[in-house]
Design a protein around this motif. Structure first.
Motif, PDB file in Angstrom:
ATOM      1  N   ILE A   1       0.840  -1.216   0.000  1.00 39.26           N
ATOM      2  CA  ILE A   1       0.000   0.000   0.000  1.00 39.26           C
ATOM      3  C   ILE A   1       0.865   1.253   0.000  1.00 39.26           C
ATOM      4  O   ILE A   1       0.590   2.229  -0.716  1.00 39.26           O
ATOM      5  N   PHE A   2       1.950   1.195   0.785  1.00 36.00           N
ATOM      6  CA  PHE A   2       2.845   2.338   0.884  1.00 36.00           C
ATOM      7  C   PHE A   2       3.482   2.639  -0.476  1.00 36.00           C
ATOM      8  O   PHE A   2       3.502   3.787  -0.952  1.00 36.00           O
ATOM      9  N   LEU A   3       3.981   1.609  -1.135  1.00 35.66           N
ATOM     10  CA  LEU A   3       4.615   1.792  -2.439  1.00 35.66           C
ATOM     11  C   LEU A   3       3.594   2.203  -3.507  1.00 35.66           C
ATOM     12  O   LEU A   3       3.907   2.987  -4.412  1.00 35.66           O
ATOM     13  N   PHE A   4       2.389   1.681  -3.378  1.00 31.07           N
ATOM     14  CA  PHE A   4       1.350   2.034  -4.340  1.00 31.07           C
ATOM     15  C   PHE A   4       1.028   3.534  -4.304  1.00 31.07           C
ATOM     16  O   PHE A   4       0.932   4.196  -5.344  1.00 31.07           O
ATOM     17  N   PHE A   5       0.892   4.069  -3.131  1.00 28.02           N
ATOM     18  CA  PHE A   5       0.554   5.495  -3.014  1.00 28.02           C
ATOM     19  C   PHE A   5       1.740   6.382  -3.403  1.00 28.02           C
ATOM     20  O   PHE A   5       1.547   7.470  -3.950  1.00 28.02           O
TER      21      PHE A   5
ATOM     22  N   LEU B   1       1.572   6.450  -7.031  1.00 26.49           N
ATOM     23  CA  LEU B   1       0.432   7.267  -7.453  1.00 26.49           C
ATOM     24  C   LEU B   1       0.759   8.751  -7.388  1.00 26.49           C
ATOM     25  O   LEU B   1       0.450   9.522  -8.305  1.00 26.49           O
ATOM     26  N   PHE B   2       1.406   9.164  -6.303  1.00 26.59           N
ATOM     27  CA  PHE B   2       1.781  10.570  -6.151  1.00 26.59           C
ATOM     28  C   PHE B   2       2.808  10.989  -7.211  1.00 26.59           C
ATOM     29  O   PHE B   2       2.766  12.112  -7.721  1.00 26.59           O
ATOM     30  N   CYS B   3       3.723  10.084  -7.512  1.00 27.81           N
ATOM     31  CA  CYS B   3       4.722  10.403  -8.532  1.00 27.81           C
ATOM     32  C   CYS B   3       4.056  10.574  -9.895  1.00 27.81           C
ATOM     33  O   CYS B   3       4.445  11.448 -10.694  1.00 27.81           O
TER      34      CYS B   3
END
Length: 638
Positions: free
Chosen positions: A626-630, A633-635
């Motif tokens: 989840i941490f890497l996904f967000f 997403l922000f990038c």
């Protein structure tokens, strides 16, 4: 020295509220001494105006400045102010002095005296104001003070209800006062008396459109001001608070009815005479409302059994005469009647308080009787007050009330003739209930308990001295001040009142028929003898009359106050309460507002948490995903 009448009551208020417990009886000496000084200063002002024609206007400092509105702390001392100043301070002095003995057994006497001083302070603020906003502060202040004094015995449920009723009904009038002030500022751009009155004539021809109706700006402002005055001066429709105000201590009733709150509306009409003279339609409305109030209150007082309520309805009736006079453009006659009324009405209320105090707080006239033998001094002063009230020749009420009716007849219009008839009938009713009061309390056979009657006694010097002074003024003040107030050639009023030449009817009353001049006096004398015959010479026949159905309906209608309270309760108050509960409370407050407010927010957060809760699995790999996904997403968003 000009500001001492405003500063000394403040000192009395602080002494009574902040240091009353420590000073004890010393508060009485402080308050009465301050009132004596204020009364002496008021006498000096009055004498100065009479002899020198002096007018004072004091500007202390700028109060506030918003856009084009700039208001100063301004105090105006003209003819109208000084006569009101003398009446208010003199009556207030006697009421304070009277209260020391009347309320001597009450442990909260310092607080009571402080409230009386507060009442006096706000009334003085109202009459000395140099602009409308400053006047409105005093206007609101007397309303707050009346609430505190009517509800002084706050453990009594009826006192709570009466105080709330007085406050709410006066809110209606205050709402219209604010509308009038907003209208005045919007069109005139100022609320200062001098600027406002000088500009009124130039705006009299301007009209505004409200829907299909067209109103003059001055008419609109004046009708709003009059509706506000109706609340304070208890005119027909907004009168219901005045009789219920009797739940307060008797000195409060004397102060409210004689010199302070109820006279504020009449003072406002006189102060704004420069505007009302330019609104003839509003003057006709004022005339008719005043006459109907005088007649309504007089008929309602016919069969009341509470002694203080009989006198209260007489106040309402006399206020109708004062407003009636203002509608006839006879502002000086209205103030003349106001000054006469202040003395004999204070005499009647304080005299009633002396009787109530002597018979163990009994107010029902049906339970009294034969008190002439036990209270000869109270009997004498009540006779003087009642004769002055009914307008008996050569007492104070005679000189002002008859002039009002003569001016009404001299105007020679359908409306003024209608008002003359109502005023004359009110004079008959006033004579009837005044004689009835005297007979039931003093002349009839004893009807109450034996012990209170046998123990009845006159009051001490604190009670008898104010009554003696008021009785003297009730006899003499009308004769002594008639030429000063309404005499031909008097220059007392100077520029404080304004009357258009075509509205001045003092010459016309000299040419009306003598029969119409004497008609109110004849009806008054007939009312006295009619009441005496019914209640003394022919009591059994009167009882037989009372059990006949037509008379029962007549008696019920008047004794139930024309069913105003019932109409208000059933057709106004109850529907408003039902709407407030079913719509405002249940639909809006607990429905719409809570759905989009705290309850809706709470439910939204709770529902969101049900979907987010599975994410809290305790699995480190899931958290890392989840941490890497967000982060990814922000990038992408950047």
């Amino acid at each position: 020295m000009l500001l001492l009448p405003l500063l000394l009551p403040l000192f009395s208020i602080i002494a009574g509220l902040a240091f009353g417990f420590a000073l004890g009886c010393g508060v009485s000496y402080i308050v009465v001494t301050n009132m004596l000084i204020i009364c002496a200063i008021s006498c000096y002002f009055l004498i100065n105006v009479i002899h020198c024609g002096s007018l004072y206007s004091i500007t202390l400092s700028e109060w506030f400045s918003v856009d084009f509105l700039t208001l100063d702390w301004t105090f105006l001392f003209d003819s109208l102010t000084v006569i009101m100043l003398f009446i208010v301070t003199f009556i207030s002095l006697l009421v304070h002095f009277y209260s020391i003995s009347y309320m001597s057994n009450d442990p909260h006497l310092p607080r009571f005296l402080a409230y009386l001083s507060l009442f006096t302070f706000f009334m003085l603020s109202l009459i000395t104001a140099g602009n409308a906003i400053q006047m409105f502060i005093g206007w609101e202040g007397v309303g707050v003070s009346s609430y505190l004094l009517i509800n002084f015995w706050f453990t009594r449920i009826q006192a709570n209800k009466s105080a709330i009723k007085a406050m709410l009904i006066n809110r209606v009038g205050d709402f219209f006062i604010l509308l009038g002030l907003f209208t005045i500022y919007y069109f005139f751009g100022s609320l200062d008396y001098e600027i406002l009155f000088s500009m009124a004539a130039s705006y009299a021809a301007y009209n505004i459109e409200i829907g299909i109706f067209s109103f003059s700006i001055v008419d609109l402002a004046c009708i709003c001001l009059f509706l506000g005055a109706m609340g304070k001066s208890a005119q027909l429709g907004l009168h219901t608070w005045l009789p219920d105000a009797m739940e307060g201590p008797t000195p409060v009733s004397a102060l409210i009815h004689a010199a302070t709150m109820v006279t504020a509306g009449v003072f406002l009409l006189a102060r704004c005479s420069y505007m009302f003279e330019l609104a003839p339609k509003v003057l006709n409305i004022i005339m008719c409302v005043g006459a109907m109030t005088a007649f309504f209150a007089a008929t309602t007082g016919l069969f009341q059994n509470d002694m203080k309520k009989v006198i209260a309805y007489s106040t309402c009736s006399q206020l109708g005469y004062m407003v009636f006079a203002c509608g006839l453009s006879s502002y000086e006659v209205a103030i003349f009647h106001l000054s006469n009324h202040a003395f004999f009405k204070a005499l009647l209320f304080l005299g009633a308080g002396s009787i109530i105090h002597a018979v163990s707080d009994e107010q029902d006239m049906r339970k009294l009787g034969a008190l002439k033998l036990f209270l000869p001094f109270s009997y004498s002063i009540m006779i003087i007050g009642s004769l002055a009230l009914i307008g008996f020749p050569f007492l104070s009420g005679f000189y002002s009330k008859d002039v009002i009716l003569e001016i009404a007849f001299a105007k020679f219009t359908v409306g003024s003739l209608f008002c003359y008839i109502l005023g004359s009938l009110a004079a008959f009713c006033t004579a009837f209930y005044s004689t009835r009061l005297l007979f039931l309390v003093f002349l009839s056979n004893p009807n109450g308990y034996r012990v209170p009657v046998l123990n009845a006694h006159e009051g001490n010097i604190n009670i008898t001295l104010p009554l003696f002074l008021l009785s003297f003024f009730s006899v003499c003040i009308g004769f002594l001040s008639k030429e000063l107030f309404i005499g031909f050639g008097t220059n007392f009023w100077q520029n404080s009142l304004f009357v258009l030449p075509e509205h001045n009817l003092f010459v016309d009353i000299e040419f009306i028929s003598l029969a119409f001049k004497l008609l109110p006096l004849v009806l008054t004398i007939f009312g006295v003898f009619f009441a005496y015959r019914l209640y003394s010479l022919n009591l059994f026949d009167f009882f037989k009359l009372k059990i006949h159905r037509p008379f029962v309906l007549f008696y019920t209608f008047f004794s139930r106050k024309w069913f105003f309270d019932r109409v208000y309760n059933e057709y106004i108050t109850a529907p408003l309460l039902n709407i407030s509960y079913s719509f405002t409370y249940k639909t809006l407050d607990r429905g719409f507002i809570e759905l989009f407010g705290p309850v809706g927010l709470t439910l939204s957060v709770r529902n969101a948490m049900t979907y987010l809760r599975p994410l809290q699995s305790g699995n480190l790999a899931a958290y890392l995903f989840i941490f890497l996904f967000f982060i990814f997403l922000f990038c992408c968003i950047d």
